[in-house]
Design an enzyme around this catalytic site. Structure first.
Site, PDB file in Angstrom:
ATOM      1  N   THR A 172       0.835  -1.192   0.000  1.00  0.00           N
ATOM      2  CA  THR A 172       0.000   0.000   0.000  1.00  0.00           C
ATOM      3  C   THR A 172       0.874   1.248   0.000  1.00  0.00           C
ATOM      4  O   THR A 172       1.847   1.328   0.750  1.00  0.00           O
ATOM      5  CB  THR A 172      -0.937   0.029   1.226  1.00  0.00           C
ATOM      6  OG1 THR A 172      -1.818  -1.100   1.165  1.00  0.00           O
ATOM      7  CG2 THR A 172      -1.772   1.303   1.256  1.00  0.00           C
ATOM      8  N   PHE A 174       1.102   5.198   0.811  1.00  0.00           N
ATOM      9  CA  PHE A 174       0.495   6.230   1.641  1.00  0.00           C
ATOM     10  C   PHE A 174       1.109   7.580   1.286  1.00  0.00           C
ATOM     11  O   PHE A 174       2.283   7.666   0.914  1.00  0.00           O
ATOM     12  CB  PHE A 174       0.776   5.975   3.127  1.00  0.00           C
ATOM     13  CG  PHE A 174       0.139   4.726   3.684  1.00  0.00           C
ATOM     14  CD1 PHE A 174      -1.042   4.792   4.418  1.00  0.00           C
ATOM     15  CD2 PHE A 174       0.725   3.484   3.499  1.00  0.00           C
ATOM     16  CE1 PHE A 174      -1.617   3.649   4.948  1.00  0.00           C
ATOM     17  CE2 PHE A 174       0.157   2.334   4.016  1.00  0.00           C
ATOM     18  CZ  PHE A 174      -1.015   2.420   4.749  1.00  0.00           C
TER      19      PHE A 174
END
Length: 278
Positions: A172, A174
């Site tokens: 992921t 960010f």
């Protein structure tokens, strides 16, 4: 300065893990929603906001592209977290006792092969770390949770299996946002610029707007369209490019884009991290 960084979810969420990785000396502040994360920085309760924008398996994080332009905040950094999914249970429980697991909806399909192999049924939860907290508060020996090992540590749960995600690349990305931009820094690897724009209502406007990046040798790493005010006409775009607005090629490319757009807003200028080039 509060020395706090806000994130969405309960303690032990992957966003919490991202906070610890990128800013280990800051206090991580849990918030219920992405809107609450943004508001915590805007009202001074936190200095930074940690917000997920995309996952290599699941894709774009819902609502983020809509929230960022209206947040009033600026992207000042990015970080990447390898999403390692663990199966957690109350202490003393064996893997063959687990009949169901709870997890955020996006984690269940990411570990589908493991669940099928062990005959475990997945049940969606609003938040994986929150599900871990609730599991620790009860005595259900036949239920587990898919979450981070950090959640296990925080809530005193056992890790029955680690790295059960189907894809080893599960990561992921960010972005870290602050109240004020910081254009002064220069990254060791490269700089990134993130912006949103709306094209003019003329034929081939997007094609013409993108031409400036090609002719000036500016690499665009992301371009996504999304709806505005419920319209099915995709006129707003979110883009990441390599470079700094002060770089001559980037400056020329942005000037060309501006000619074919109704609006262009830079959301942030920040150093690229090593993980982007792995």
């Amino acid at each position: 300065m509060t020395n706090r960084i806000a994130f969405q979810g309960d303690p032990g969420a992957y966003s919490h893990e991202a906070c610890q990785k990128a800013y280990p000396v800051m206090e991580a502040l849990p918030c219920q929603s992405f809107e609450d994360v943004i508001m915590a920085v805007r009202n001074g309760e936190a200095d930074l906001a940690m917000l997920p924008v995309e996952n290599s398996t699941y894709g774009r994080v819902a609502d983020i592209h809509r929230l960022l332009p209206e947040s009033g905040l600026h992207i000042v950094d990015e970080t990447f977290v390898r999403v390692r999914i663990s199966l957690l249970a109350i202490p003393g429980v064996r893997l063959d006792e687990i009949a169901t697991v709870r997890a955020h909806l996006v984690l269940l399909p990411q570990s589908a092969n493991f669940l099928k192999m062990h005959g475990i049924k997945g049940v969606s939860a609003a938040d994986s770390a929150g599900a871990a907290r609730m599991l620790a508060e009860g005595e259900n020996r036949h239920e587990g949770v898919l979450a981070s090992s950090l959640a296990a540590e925080i809530y005193g749960l056992d890790v029955l299996a680690s790295d059960i995600e189907d894809h080893g690349h599960n990561t992921t990305r960010f972005v870290i946002m602050a109240r004020e931009p910081n254009y002064a820094r220069r990254g060791e690897i490269a700089m990134m610029t993130t912006f949103v724009f709306e094209v003019r209502n003329i034929p081939a406007a997007l094609y013409k707007a993108m031409g400036g990046f090609a002719t000036n040798g500016v690499n665009m790493t992301k371009l996504e369209s999304y709806m505005v005010d419920g319209s099915f006409m995709a006129t707003r775009f979110y883009a990441d490019i390599e470079g700094h607005p002060d770089d001559a090629p980037v400056r020329r490319a942005l000037e060309e884009v501006a000619y074919f757009t109704n609006s262009l807003t830079i959301l942030g200028v920040y150093p690229a991290v090593q993980a982007r080039h792995l």
